[in-house]
Write an enzyme that holds these catalytic residues in place. Structure first.
Site, PDB file in Angstrom:
ATOM      1  N   GLY A  26       0.824  -1.199   0.000  1.00  0.00           N
ATOM      2  CA  GLY A  26       0.000   0.000   0.000  1.00  0.00           C
ATOM      3  C   GLY A  26       0.858   1.250   0.000  1.00  0.00           C
ATOM      4  N   GLY A  69       5.395   4.226   5.066  1.00  0.00           N
ATOM      5  CA  GLY A  69       6.034   4.136   6.373  1.00  0.00           C
ATOM      6  C   GLY A  69       5.175   4.580   7.528  1.00  0.00           C
ATOM      7  CD  GLU A  77       6.230  -0.844   4.000  1.00  0.00           C
ATOM      8  OE1 GLU A  77       5.207  -1.237   4.599  1.00  0.00           O
ATOM      9  OE2 GLU A  77       6.477   0.357   3.782  1.00  0.00           O
TER      10      GLU A  77
END
Length: 221
Positions: A81, A94, A102
């Protein structure tokens, strides 16, 4: 309603992973829907590379093995996302604090599929505070350097990343040159990485709205 849109975006991502044996999986509420939607096809996967302990737990509960990126090498696809998305598919990520892992998985993946609802698409990045992961002893130094760049850093007190570091959330930024700012912040000694995903932006954004799911890609713009 927003939760339904998140599920809608997650469902649209399933077609992008159907031919992959190993998938990269991000973190957050929209990704949780994606993990749940993998249930009917989970047996086709050898496993997944996960960006957080929370996603790892959810994948294992689903019965999908979680693999070490070092053992896997390059991934075909990574699904995650975003907190904000601009028209160049550059992102702020974040909000959940998993930005470093990520970013590593995104860098190691041939294709990065971002799933979100329409509220995440913005004219420019920065209204959502920009997270940066910082080595704890460098917190004050990094904060002073950020102030010099025009940002207002706020320590996310009581939060520790899966890597044992802290998060500074940078407020009051209008990020008109995301790549430039990403490199500037990453070059501050003590910064692990920034939540700006501009050097490695998304390849495809699946943006859910009440009227359907829009597919954004740089090729189509």
């Amino acid at each position: 309603m927003q939760d339904a849109l998140k599920k809608q975006a997650a469902a649209a991502a399933i077609q992008y992973v159907k031919n992959s044996r190993i998938i990269g999986v991000g973190t957050g509420s929209t990704v949780n829907h994606f993990i749940d939607l993998l249930a009917p096809i989970k047996h086709q996967f050898e496993g997944a590379v996960s960006s957080s302990e929370a996603s790892t737990e959810r994948l294992l509960a689903m019965g999908i093995p979680v693999l070490d990126l070092n053992a896997v090498g390059t991934l075909d696809v990574y699904v995650d996302g975003a907190d904000e998305i601009n028209s160049n598919l550059e992102l702020i990520k974040g909000g959940g604090g998993a930005l470093t892992r990520e970013k590593i998985i995104a860098a190691a993946s041939k294709s990065f599929i971002c799933i979100a609802d329409q509220s995440k698409l913005v004219p420019y990045l920065g209204k959502f505070p920009l997270p940066i992961e910082v080595i704890p002893m460098a917190r004050s130094y990094v904060a002073r350097e950020i102030i010099a760049l025009g940002g207002q850093p706020v320590w996310r007190e009581g939060f520790t990343t899966d890597n044992g570091n802290i998060i500074l959330d940078i407020q009051q930024l209008e990020i008109l040159e995301p790549r430039q700012l990403e490199n500037q912040v990453n070059n501050i000694t003590g910064v692990v990485t920034t939540g700006l995903f501009a050097e490695r932006s998304a390849d495809v954004v699946l943006l859910a709205s009440e009227s359907g799911t829009q597919t954004l890609s740089l090729e189509k713009q």
